[in-house]
Enzyme design. Structure first.
Site, PDB file in Angstrom:
ATOM      1  CG  HIS A 175      -3.070   5.469  -0.686  1.00  0.00           C
ATOM      2  ND1 HIS A 175      -4.030   4.987  -1.555  1.00  0.00           N
ATOM      3  CD2 HIS A 175      -2.328   4.399  -0.329  1.00  0.00           C
ATOM      4  CE1 HIS A 175      -3.868   3.683  -1.717  1.00  0.00           C
ATOM      5  NE2 HIS A 175      -2.837   3.298  -0.979  1.00  0.00           N
ATOM      6  CG  ASP A 198      -0.837  -1.345  -7.218  1.00  0.00           C
ATOM      7  OD1 ASP A 198       0.170  -1.738  -6.610  1.00  0.00           O
ATOM      8  OD2 ASP A 198      -1.859  -0.944  -6.635  1.00  0.00           O
ATOM      9  NE  ARG A 247       4.180  -5.164  -2.415  1.00  0.00           N
ATOM     10  CZ  ARG A 247       3.625  -4.002  -2.048  1.00  0.00           C
ATOM     11  NH1 ARG A 247       2.763  -3.396  -2.865  1.00  0.00           N
ATOM     12  NH2 ARG A 247       3.932  -3.436  -0.924  1.00  0.00           N
ATOM     13  CB  SER A 304       2.043  -0.195  -4.442  1.00  0.00           C
ATOM     14  OG  SER A 304       0.700  -0.432  -4.136  1.00  0.00           O
ATOM     15  CE  LYS A 342      -3.081   1.745  -4.613  1.00  0.00           C
ATOM     16  NZ  LYS A 342      -2.051   0.727  -4.539  1.00  0.00           N
TER      17      LYS A 342
HETATM   18  N1  URA Z   1      -0.995   0.839   0.136  1.00  0.00           N
HETATM   19  C1  URA Z   1      -0.793   0.541  -1.175  1.00  0.00           C
HETATM   20  O1  URA Z   1      -1.566   0.943  -2.022  1.00  0.00           O
HETATM   21  N2  URA Z   1       0.276  -0.170  -1.505  1.00  0.00           N
HETATM   22  C2  URA Z   1       1.159  -0.636  -0.629  1.00  0.00           C
HETATM   23  O2  URA Z   1       2.109  -1.271  -1.019  1.00  0.00           O
HETATM   24  C3  URA Z   1       0.952  -0.348   0.747  1.00  0.00           C
HETATM   25  C4  URA Z   1      -0.144   0.395   1.107  1.00  0.00           C
END
Ligand code: URA
Length: 435
Positions: free
Chosen positions: A84, A163, A170, A185, A189
């Site tokens: 990620h 999220d 956001r 966040s 995930k």
């Molecule tokens: N990637 C994400 O999933 N969330 C964030 O807040 C920033 C990058």
């Protein structure tokens, strides 16, 4: 469950107090249930942005995101891995890494996001493929991963819905660059999807949410500590985001660059980063015992066409039109391609990659409001990196757009994002640190 007054909780955070786990979980749940409106959630997010979150609050927020939906677990025998990114400009690494990793025996249940602030999002890039579906229930998602070794999906009503909603909010309320919000966040995930081997591409620099290594190290520590609280090991690769990554910035254009990569035509910076991040997953899962061996099998997967075949399999499995692999016009076309020519000669000293990301929102490569539609063909090709030499009149790149006026404005803003020096400027390393 206890009821709270949302104004009191916003006020407490605004005044710098820590919220309890119960208060955080109540706020998130009430927001999802519709009893807290978006304006109060936005106010809390802004208070968090300025006041921050303590480690316990971050874990409570992460837990509230995870428990807003369901979680997946795979059999012990499956090497479940994921990468990620904290967000960058031109960051299309997931589009290459996921099929490469899946072609090498890893299972990749990648839950991604949309564009956030000035950064692009993997889901928007994938949706430039006609028909490509990113919304799945948990059972369908798991079945896709079991059958194809990979699925690239978004948050949904069953997968971290908190999220999904808060991320979108956001994006349009200037509350992205909060280490606590970023940590909750990302980690929610990855924990919900059942990743066992996780590498974070922590972007540092002008196009990243973390402008320097000191801030990036703080975020890395939060990601690692929060991971520990949920038994999730995290590897962090710090990568340079002072120059847009690769050539393309914009959804369909980045998809084309990713396909070209898998056809054996990678660009230097994307190749270094894709290989390093994939290698970390192969090493962590034991599918390679040395970095050199990992890099070798990654290269073979691309050169043999196996990774490209895997991408085609994923596109087809998720309802997308696989003809995009040969016919790039299906990924979106624009009426105009406006050259961006350098006004002066010199060495590129600095690139304001964040300004480039925001400038491209004007041609609809990203969103200003949650409900905005993306123009998948819109974006830019940008050639120079920090340290490159530019002559007067030489192309910096070109803007692709349908709205000529917005495109011309974007060209001006992009030009202004490149600062030149008469003296040579050293080229910068792409990978800064690995922890
Ligand atoms: N990637 C994400 O999933 N969330 C964030 O807040 C920033 C990058």
């Amino acid at each position: 469950m206890q009821n709270y007054n949302p104004v009191e909780l916003i006020l407490a955070k605004r005044n710098g107090q820590a919220l309890s786990s119960d208060q955080i979980s109540w706020f998130v749940r009430s927001f999802l249930a519709g009893s807290i409106p978006e304006y109060q959630m936005s106010a809390l997010l802004m208070a968090i942005f300025f006041r921050g979150l303590e480690e316990g609050e971050i874990s409570a927020l992460t837990e509230s995101y995870i428990s807003s939906g369901k979680t997946i677990s795979f059999a012990d025998s499956v090497a479940v891995a994921d990468k990620h990114s904290t967000g960058g400009v031109g960051d299309k690494i997931s589009l290459m890494l996921a099929p490469i990793a899946a072609s090498l025996g890893l299972a990749v249940p990648m839950v991604s996001g949309r564009g956030l602030g000035h950064t692009g999002g993997t889901l928007d890039k994938l949706e430039s493929i006609p028909g490509f579906r990113t919304q799945y229930g948990i059972n369908e998602f798991k079945a896709l991963v079991e059958k194809h070794s990979c699925a690239l999906v978004g948050q949904s009503e069953e997968l971290v819905p908190a999220d999904k909603r808060i991320y979108a909010l956001r994006d349009v309320t200037a509350t992205v660059e909060s280490p606590g919000l970023i940590t909750a966040s990302i980690m929610s995930k990855k924990i919900a999807e059942g990743a066992k081997h996780l590498v974070i591409d922590l972007k540092v620099g002008s196009g990243a949410f973390m402008p320097d290594l000191a801030k990036a190290r703080e975020l890395a520590q939060l990601l690692i500590d929060t991971g520990n609280n949920f038994n999730q090991k995290v590897k962090v690769v710090f990568s340079n985001m002072n120059s847009p990554l690769g050539l393309a910035v914009g959804n369909g254009l980045e998809m084309i660059e990713a396909i070209e990569y898998l056809k054996g035509n990678p660009l230097r910076d994307t190749a270094i980063l894709t290989s390093e991040l994939t290698a970390q997953l192969l090493l962590s899962s034991g599918l390679a015992s040395t970095e050199a061996a990992a890099l070798d099998i990654i290269d073979k997967s691309v050169q043999s066409g196996r990774a490209l075949d895997k991408l085609e399999e994923i596109i087809t499995a998720q309802g997308g039109d696989p003809r995009v692999l040969e016919d790039y016009s299906l990924l979106g076309t624009t009426r105009h391609k406006i050259p961006i020519l350098s006004d002066a000669a010199g060495y590129v000293k600095q690139i304001d990659s964040r300004a480039i990301g925001y400038a491209l929102i004007r041609v609809k490569a990203g969103r200003m409001k949650v409900s905005d539609a993306i123009d998948f063909g819109a974006g830019a090709l940008l050639i120079p990196k920090v340290g490159s030499r530019l002559e007067q009149g030489e192309p910096i790149g070109e803007v692709h757009c349908n709205d000529l006026e917005a495109g011309q404005e974007t060209v001006k803003l992009i030009k202004a994002a490149y600062a030149l020096s008469p003296e040579p400027v050293p080229k910068e390393d792409l990978i800064l640190e690995i922890v």
